[in-house]
Write an enzyme that holds these catalytic residues in place. Sequence first.
Site, PDB file in Angstrom:
ATOM      1  N   LYS A   1       4.538   8.975  11.387  1.00 46.80           N
ATOM      2  CA  LYS A   1       3.644   8.180  10.526  1.00 46.80           C
ATOM      3  C   LYS A   1       2.289   8.858  10.371  1.00 46.80           C
ATOM      4  O   LYS A   1       1.702   8.882   9.299  1.00 46.80           O
ATOM      5  CB  LYS A   1       3.442   6.790  11.139  1.00 46.80           C
ATOM      6  CG  LYS A   1       4.695   5.942  11.108  1.00 46.80           C
ATOM      7  CD  LYS A   1       4.447   4.570  11.671  1.00 46.80           C
ATOM      8  CE  LYS A   1       4.411   4.549  13.171  1.00 46.80           C
ATOM      9  NZ  LYS A   1       5.548   3.950  13.832  1.00 46.80           N
TER      10      LYS A   1
ATOM     11  N   ARG B   1      14.946  -0.318  17.542  1.00 44.33           N
ATOM     12  CA  ARG B   1      14.695  -0.004  18.954  1.00 44.33           C
ATOM     13  C   ARG B   1      14.116  -1.203  19.677  1.00 44.33           C
ATOM     14  O   ARG B   1      14.454  -1.483  20.825  1.00 44.33           O
ATOM     15  CB  ARG B   1      13.729   1.190  19.063  1.00 44.33           C
ATOM     16  CG  ARG B   1      14.402   2.517  18.772  1.00 44.33           C
ATOM     17  CD  ARG B   1      13.381   3.618  18.566  1.00 44.33           C
ATOM     18  NE  ARG B   1      12.455   3.700  19.653  1.00 44.33           N
ATOM     19  CZ  ARG B   1      11.156   3.975  19.517  1.00 44.33           C
ATOM     20  NH1 ARG B   1      10.638   4.211  18.326  1.00 44.33           N
ATOM     21  NH2 ARG B   1      10.379   4.031  20.560  1.00 44.33           N
TER      22      ARG B   1
ATOM     23  N   ASP C   1      11.659   5.839  10.166  1.00 44.11           N
ATOM     24  CA  ASP C   1      11.027   5.321  11.380  1.00 44.11           C
ATOM     25  C   ASP C   1      10.884   3.801  11.303  1.00 44.11           C
ATOM     26  O   ASP C   1      11.062   3.094  12.289  1.00 44.11           O
ATOM     27  CB  ASP C   1       9.646   5.951  11.593  1.00 44.11           C
ATOM     28  CG  ASP C   1       8.883   5.216  12.689  1.00 44.11           C
ATOM     29  OD1 ASP C   1       9.303   5.304  13.853  1.00 44.11           O
ATOM     30  OD2 ASP C   1       7.911   4.502  12.371  1.00 44.11           O
TER      31      ASP C   1
ATOM     32  N   HIS D   1      -4.567   6.175  16.813  1.00 46.20           N
ATOM     33  CA  HIS D   1      -3.376   5.333  16.953  1.00 46.20           C
ATOM     34  C   HIS D   1      -3.179   4.975  18.416  1.00 46.20           C
ATOM     35  O   HIS D   1      -3.313   5.817  19.291  1.00 46.20           O
ATOM     36  CB  HIS D   1      -2.137   6.062  16.422  1.00 46.20           C
ATOM     37  CG  HIS D   1      -0.964   5.152  16.232  1.00 46.20           C
ATOM     38  ND1 HIS D   1      -0.763   4.428  15.072  1.00 46.20           N
ATOM     39  CD2 HIS D   1       0.054   4.811  17.059  1.00 46.20           C
ATOM     40  CE1 HIS D   1       0.337   3.717  15.190  1.00 46.20           C
ATOM     41  NE2 HIS D   1       0.853   3.910  16.390  1.00 46.20           N
TER      42      HIS D   1
ATOM     43  N   SER E   1       8.229   8.756  16.613  1.00 42.80           N
ATOM     44  CA  SER E   1       7.908   7.598  15.771  1.00 42.80           C
ATOM     45  C   SER E   1       6.432   7.618  15.350  1.00 42.80           C
ATOM     46  O   SER E   1       6.094   7.552  14.166  1.00 42.80           O
ATOM     47  CB  SER E   1       8.237   6.322  16.568  1.00 42.80           C
ATOM     48  OG  SER E   1       7.663   5.193  15.976  1.00 42.80           O
TER      49      SER E   1
HETATM   50  N1  URA Z   1       4.263   2.633  18.243  1.00 38.67           N
HETATM   51  C1  URA Z   1       5.047   3.244  17.303  1.00 38.67           C
HETATM   52  O1  URA Z   1       4.661   3.395  16.151  1.00 38.67           O
HETATM   53  N2  URA Z   1       6.247   3.681  17.676  1.00 38.67           N
HETATM   54  C2  URA Z   1       6.736   3.534  18.927  1.00 38.67           C
HETATM   55  O2  URA Z   1       7.832   3.973  19.205  1.00 38.67           O
HETATM   56  C3  URA Z   1       5.919   2.898  19.902  1.00 38.67           C
HETATM   57  C4  URA Z   1       4.668   2.456  19.526  1.00 38.67           C
END
Ligand code: URA
Length: 448
Positions: A187, A168, A161, A82, A183
């Site tokens: 996931k 956000r 989220d 990620h 966040s």
């Molecule tokens: N990617 C995400 O999934 N969340 C964030 O807060 C920033 C980047």
Amino acid sequence: MTVVELIERKRDGGALSPEEWRTLMAQYAAGDVPDYQIAALAMAVYFRGMDSVETEALMTAMLDSGRRLDLDHLTVPRIDKHSTGGVGDKVSIVLAPLVAACGVAVPMMSGRGLGHTGGTLDKLESIPGFRTRLTLEEAARQVERLGCVLIGQTDEIAPADRRFYSLRDATATVEAIPLIAASIMSKKLAEGLTGLVLDVKTGAGAFMTRLDDSLKLAATMISIGERHGCPTVALLTDMDAPLGVACGNAVEITESIDVLKGGGPADLREVTMTFAAEMLVLGGVSATMDGARARAEQTLESGAALEKFREIVAAQGGDPRVVDDPGAYLPRAAIESVVRAERSGTVQRVEPRVIGRAITALGGGRNKVTDTIDASVGFLVHVRPGAKVQVGDPLATILARDAAGEAAARVAIGRAVTFGDAPPKARALVSHRVSRQGVEELGSAGAS
Ligand code: URA
């Protein structure tokens, strides 16, 4: 305890308990708490911060607001990567099929572009027919069959989220280490992984522009991953200039296919291969980084990674002919126009935020989550910091849908690309490796 009292406590420097975060996020996911209260809370967190206990509590609350992908019956390792987000960052599109073709399952859940950063999902959806909204059952079946799926965060995965992140983005509260860490990890831990490699971008185009913040973000996410039994490694990569040449949606798919065919820009190949090696070692498929890299190189050269990408595209409803002839099957901009250097000199900076925002202005990104995007627009940025150019050399190609867009994009390139006479300080493409053992400075493969 009312939500107002929780906001007050955070505003005044206190902490919410795990139970309070759990209840609040469950209520928020169910639509029982208004966005404006969560926005106020996010701003309080932005200024007051959260310690590791509270970050963990928020992460767990968001994770538990949804379901998890159940892949425990698979015998192969399940590793994802990620990125914290950048401009021209199409690494995932090459990496996922490449690593899957090496025998590691990659259940990849990516995001959309918001703010100045691009999103893997938007890029994939420029392939005619490609579906990123799969149910968890469909995703699990595809991982069993092909070893890889490329999906978005559904309503089932960390729905708190999903709502919180969009909020956000609209309230200037993305750039907070505990919020980003909670966040991303909410996931990733829902994906049922046996390991995770994080790409923590650092530089002007990243959410974390300073190295010490990037290191702190990496360490925060690693400790969450490790606490939850998911071995996690982070590589810090440069985002002080766009990655590769293509910046936009369809055009980044074309560049990804170029890499899968053995070509493409050197910086993109280097970053992709470094991540592939980490994932293969973490998955136990290779014992050493050198061995893993050699295996990834062979898999790319043999065409197996490209074939895996074709299978994934077809399985997710996309037109697989894109793989053979991207120019014929991907959306194309009405206007292609080259911006040329008006002076000779050495390129000092290619400002990624300016390029990212210019893509949005062209129609290729969103100002609001509900905006639809034009996949055909963007840029080919032909120069990198350190490049020596003569008057008349091409700096960038603008891909625009109309003359007004092209004119604005020309101004943006003028602002993004700056010149000087001395070479700029070289930056490492992959500067640090962070794991539970600590921080290792790599500093190899100069970006300029
Ligand atoms: N990617 C995400 O999934 N969340 C964030 O807060 C920033 C980047």
